[in-house]
Design an enzyme around this catalytic site. Structure first.
Site, short mmCIF file in Angstrom:
data_model
loop_
_atom_site.label_atom_id
_atom_site.label_comp_id
_atom_site.label_asym_id
_atom_site.label_seq_id
_atom_site.Cartn_x
_atom_site.Cartn_y
_atom_site.Cartn_z
N LYS A 225 0.81 -1.21 0.00
CA LYS A 225 0.00 0.00 0.00
C LYS A 225 0.85 1.27 0.00
CE LYS A 225 -4.32 -1.88 1.72
NZ LYS A 225 -5.33 -1.93 2.78
N ARG A 259 -3.18 -9.85 5.61
CA ARG A 259 -3.64 -9.98 4.23
C ARG A 259 -2.51 -9.49 3.32
NH1 ARG A 259 -6.30 -6.71 0.45
NH2 ARG A 259 -7.85 -7.79 -0.84
#
Length: 280
Positions: A225, A259
């Protein structure tokens, strides 16, 4: 103390043993991280089989991009993307999660054999509660400020950790009041979903507080991210080390599920981390 068991459809996970690894399988043509590599069914199955070899616990199948600014996908198109993948993978002996906020997709996925619903919208859409109520699938309730279309425009909080906890508490209470067992619920602070880098760092440091307050396992998704990019100065394709660092930091703070895109590397890193943390 956070609950240490997760009911996830056909599977029951003892979260006290070790953190779980959830592998990301995007079946979208415009995924931010892999450029639609698994959009075709054969490549999605190939990617899932590799994750299983690498030691994945849960495979999270996504048919709609949720990157900042991404448009919503029609229900029929999302179903067309994810349903063949569920049918192709459901007998491979690994838990299947569906990353969706659409009640119709939730219902169809559960019928097809999905074990978990991962909803970035926190099951707030009309019909979402009813879609998951009568099943035994696991539920991941995530916090997001705004929508994927506008969430990164100008995110703001007076107290990001406190506000995220308050939101998640309200959503969990709503689920429980609807008759959903707490053993089915995990919570996700939503890294990158309506947060600045400073907000994300505060939430990473606040995972243990979040677990103490809510008594539920935290799922952390930091892989590749923009937060990792901002902290390392690396583009998406060079964020492996930073993503593993994020996963280990989250687990050190108490996260029970991470995740990730890079399953093998994360599984290895967690195995070494776990060995070093034993009896401390």
């Amino acid at each position: 103390m956070s609950r240490q068991y997760l009911q996830c459809g056909r599977f029951g996970f003892d979260l006290a043993k070790r953190p779980l690894v959830m592998g990301i399988l995007n079946v979208t043509p415009d995924s931010f991280s892999d450029g639609g590599r698994h959009h075709a069914l054969e490549f999605a199955v190939e990617g899932a089989e590799q994750m299983i070899k690498d030691g994945v616990d849960i495979i999270d199948i996504g048919g709609e991009s949720t990157r900042p600014g991404s448009p919503s996908v029609p229900v029929a198109e999302e179903l067309q993307r994810v349903m063949p993948v569920i049918y192709a993978l459901r007998e491979l002996g690994v838990a299947l999660s569906i990353d969706t906020c659409k009640p119709q997709v939730m219902r169809e996925a559960i019928i097809a054999g999905a074990d978990m619903i991962n909803d970035i919208n926190g099951f707030r859409a009309p019909g979402a509660l009813e879609a998951v109520q009568g099943s035994d699938v696991g539920l991941c309730v995530m916090h997001m400020q705004g929508t994927p279309q506008d969430m990164q425009a100008q995110p703001g909080y007076a107290d990001v950790v406190g506000e995220v906890i308050a939101f998640l508490r309200e959503r969990v209470n709503t689920l429980v009041m609807a008759g959903i067992a707490r053993e089915r619920i995990t919570i996700d602070p939503g890294f990158g979903f309506g947060k600045t880098v400073a907000h994300n760092v505060a939430l990473l440091r606040g995972i243990s507080h979040m677990q103490r307050e809510l008594g539920l396992p935290v799922l952390a998704g930091l892989s590749r991210k923009s937060m990792v990019g901002a902290l390392t100065g690396r583009p998406i394709e060079q964020r492996l080390a930073g993503s593993i660092g994020g996963a280990l930091a989250a687990v050190a703070q108490g996260a029970r599920i991470v995740r990730v895109h890079d399953v093998a590397e994360t599984v290895d890193a967690l195995a070494v981390w776990q060995a070093g943390m034993t009896n401390t």
